[in-house]
Motif scaffolding. Structure first.
Motif, short mmCIF file in Angstrom:
data_model
loop_
_atom_site.label_atom_id
_atom_site.label_comp_id
_atom_site.label_asym_id
_atom_site.label_seq_id
_atom_site.Cartn_x
_atom_site.Cartn_y
_atom_site.Cartn_z
N ALA A 102 0.84 -1.14 -0.02
CA ALA A 102 0.03 0.04 -0.02
C ALA A 102 0.73 1.18 0.07
O ALA A 102 2.09 1.37 0.50
N CYS A 104 0.46 5.68 0.78
CA CYS A 104 -0.49 6.47 1.26
C CYS A 104 0.24 7.74 1.87
O CYS A 104 1.56 7.63 2.15
N THR A 106 1.31 10.55 4.67
CA THR A 106 1.65 10.55 6.10
C THR A 106 1.86 11.95 6.48
O THR A 106 2.57 12.41 5.64
N GLN A 135 5.40 4.60 3.17
CA GLN A 135 4.96 6.15 4.02
C GLN A 135 5.35 7.27 3.26
O GLN A 135 6.60 7.35 3.41
N TYR A 141 3.30 13.85 -1.78
CA TYR A 141 2.34 12.63 -2.10
C TYR A 141 2.05 12.84 -3.63
O TYR A 141 2.06 11.70 -4.39
N VAL A 158 -3.82 2.07 -3.25
CA VAL A 158 -3.01 3.25 -3.05
C VAL A 158 -3.95 4.33 -3.17
O VAL A 158 -5.25 4.12 -3.18
N GLU A 159 -3.51 5.42 -2.04
CA GLU A 159 -4.36 6.53 -2.00
C GLU A 159 -4.49 7.24 -3.26
O GLU A 159 -3.41 7.53 -3.78
N THR A 214 -12.29 7.55 3.30
CA THR A 214 -12.11 7.39 4.62
C THR A 214 -13.24 8.63 5.08
O THR A 214 -13.17 9.68 4.61
N SER A 383 -10.18 11.14 2.22
CA SER A 383 -9.36 10.53 1.21
C SER A 383 -9.93 9.34 0.40
O SER A 383 -11.09 8.91 0.86
N ALA A 385 -8.97 5.48 -1.48
CA ALA A 385 -7.98 4.33 -1.50
C ALA A 385 -8.58 3.34 -2.64
O ALA A 385 -9.79 3.01 -2.60
N SER A 448 -5.16 8.30 6.22
CA SER A 448 -5.39 8.74 4.56
C SER A 448 -5.55 7.68 3.71
O SER A 448 -5.76 7.75 2.62
N LEU A 449 -5.33 6.31 4.25
CA LEU A 449 -5.71 5.13 3.15
C LEU A 449 -6.90 4.54 3.59
O LEU A 449 -7.72 4.41 2.78
#
Length: 548
Positions: A102, A104, A106, A135, A141, A158-159, A214, A383, A385, A448-449
């Motif tokens: 994964a 995302c 942070t 991270q 990002y 993936v975010e 989320t 967010s 994912a 955020s994921l």
């Protein structure tokens, strides 16, 4: 004393992780656009008949844990203490034995890798699959997302960042999850079904569900708070604020420039916008969209802000404060009122280390000229994912892992994800977790994921969460309003929107600080419209018309 770890062990689990905050990342990235430049738009890009629109996932609230304070009308539940016997929300090990990678954003420092991180190892054991997390610092990002997407080397989860040609990009690289999540299909993943329906629109592209949101909603709505003991020391009852003039007078009473005390840490533009009923982004009028910049109330907001500035009730360095300076000002008693959202309320209480009394309270929300204001709701989703197409043959296993990571507050799985391993990352004070120094450094940040609906929780002092919860419940009933164009895609908004907003925000700051007159505002709005604002409006109206 309850043993939360023993609850986890009964289902061969244990404990690990932590969380941050942010909105869907924005920015136009050429590299990501290049990847899909050759992709043709499919027929579903045309307006979609109402009867053919994708049904959003059914909302099935999690009921195995009872909150101490129940939210209403969209306000959050709250807990005074963590449940003594955490419920089991995932009865079987979710993973298929294969790693799940994964990526995302942070907002924390990178956590130590799993080989030296007992909490992360504990999570891997509970998942039944090795969880590999990239991270990425939030500020980097969008660039990292674009590079990864352009290179085709996607992680499993993936975010999704908001980049150019996003609808085509997700269609080319991510799995269409509609058959797995739409309508009652979501019930195969009970913790994901616990996410409220309104946040799922954030993951819809090309009339299909490509992402898992989320949830935030009221949690991240803008509010104005105050140090209650400082207002009471002046004999001020904040509930007596019934209009803007009352607010201004209270600010004057709370300001003592000789002692370097100001009523306001920063300019309370969100609070003024709520008093005036400004839209949050856009407003629907006569079948079309009107920007918050264009409504006449915006000029009233500027005039009100100028009055506050000229009255000297706002810190003179309000427009240059950065980092922890606002919090330091509030904690030191140099500022009495401060803007933020509901997490800010708990954060200020948690981080205060002074010896004087410190109590946060939320201001009422009257209309500018009396009556009630308009509570401007935060975005339902923080967010989104997505799952990469290379997982077509194991999409259900990946969804089960995400379902585990979305475990609700009060569950055994939530302890594993949010707090880490008992005795290593946290200890117990009664039924409540006390994070250890190792826990501060080790627990992963996944907000955020994927994460469950947020709840209020501050066991240090029950009165804090009780007042916090009462204020949110009250605000939920004051003319709540949302952006009607939220989560609709505009290519121009992605490519030009950030620059346009920076320019107009610069004008706002110049006006509020007296460097430009309020009479310059119409010209700034006109430049915004001709520079791309009208094109953004047209694209968003087209997106809404396709759903009408």
């Amino acid at each position: 004393m309850p043993d939360h770890a023993s609850t986890s062990r009964s289902v061969t689990r244990s404990a690990t992780l932590t969380l941050p905050r942010r909105a869907v990342l924005g920015g136009g990235i050429a590299a990501a656009a290049a990847m899909v430049a050759g992709c043709s738009t499919k027929e579903s890009d045309a307006p979609v008949p109402v009867s053919d629109r994708v049904p959003l996932p059914t909302h099935v609230p999690y009921t195995d844990v009872t909150p101490d304070l129940v939210g209403e009308h969209g306000s959050a539940d709250a807990f005074i203490n963590y449940p003594a016997t955490p419920a089991i929300s995932v009865p079987e090990v979710p993973g298929d034995g294969e790693p799940v990678s994964a990526m995302c954003a942070t907002y924390m420092s990178a956590r130590p890798p799993a080989p030296g991180n007992e909490g992360w190892q504990n999570l891997n054991d509970a998942l039944g699959s090795e969880f590999r997390l990239d991270q990425v610092p939030a500020g980097d990002y969008v660039a990292k997302f674009s590079t990864v997407m352009a290179g085709g080397d996607l992680p499993d989860v993936v975010e999704i960042a908001k980049v150019t040609r996003l609808p085509q990009l997700v269609e080319a690289t991510l799995i269409d999850l509609t058959e797995h999540l739409s309508g009652d299909a979501i019930k195969n993943y009970p913790n994901l079904a616990n996410l409220p329906t309104e946040c799922w629109q954030a993951g819809v592209h090309n009339n299909a569900i490509y992402g898992i949101p989320t949830h935030r909603g009221m949690w991240q709505s803008p509010i104005l708070m105050a140090r209650k003991e400082l207002t009471e020391a002046k004999g001020i009852d904040l509930e007596q604020i019934t209009n803007f003039d009352d607010f201004l007078n209270v600010c004057v009473e709370l300001t003592d420039q000789g002692d370097s005390v100001h009523a306001l840490t920063t300019m309370p533009t969100d609070y003024l916008a709520s008093m005036l009923g400004l839209p949050r982004g856009w407003r629907l009028e006569d079948g079309g969209l009107v920007s918050a910049y264009e409504v006449p109330e915006h000029e009233e907001l500027l005039n009100a802000g100028v009055k506050l500035w000229e009255a000297g009730v706002v810190r003179p360095d309000a427009f240059t404060l950065s980092g922890f300076q606002p919090e330091q000002s509030v904690h030191a008693g140099q500022s009495v009122m401060f803007s933020g959202s509901y997490p800010t309320w708990i954060q200020y209480a948690r981080e205060y280390t002074g010896t004087e009394p410190f109590t946060v309270t939320g201001l009422p929300l009257p209309g500018f000229n009396g009556g009630e204001g308009t509570f401007r709701l935060g975005d339902p989703a923080f967010s989104v994912a997505g799952i990469s197409k290379r997982n077509e043959d194991r999409v259900e296993a990946v969804l089960k892992v995400l379902d585990y990571l979305c475990a609700p507050f009060g569950s055994a799985e939530h302890l594993t994800v949010q707090y880490g391993k008992q005795g290593v990352d946290y200890t117990l004070d009664g039924t409540d977790m006390v994070q250890t120094p190792d826990g501060v450094q080790n627990v992963l940040s996944l907000v955020s994921l994927v994460c469950p609906p947020r709840v209020g929780y501050y066991p240090n002092d029950p009165s804090v969460i009780q007042e916090w919860h009462a204020h949110m419940k009250r605000m939920a009933t004051i003319n709540p309003t949302q952006n009607p164009a939220l989560y609709r895609y505009s290519a121009t908004e992605v490519s030009k929107g950030p620059g346009l907003n920076r320019k107009i925000s610069s004008t706002v700051n110049d006006i509020l600080q007296g460097r430009k007159p309020v009479s310059d505002w119409p010209e700034a709005v006109s430049a915004w419209r001709s520079g791309g604002g009208d094109q953004i409006r047209g694209e968003l109206e087209e997106a809404l018309a396709a759903e009408a």
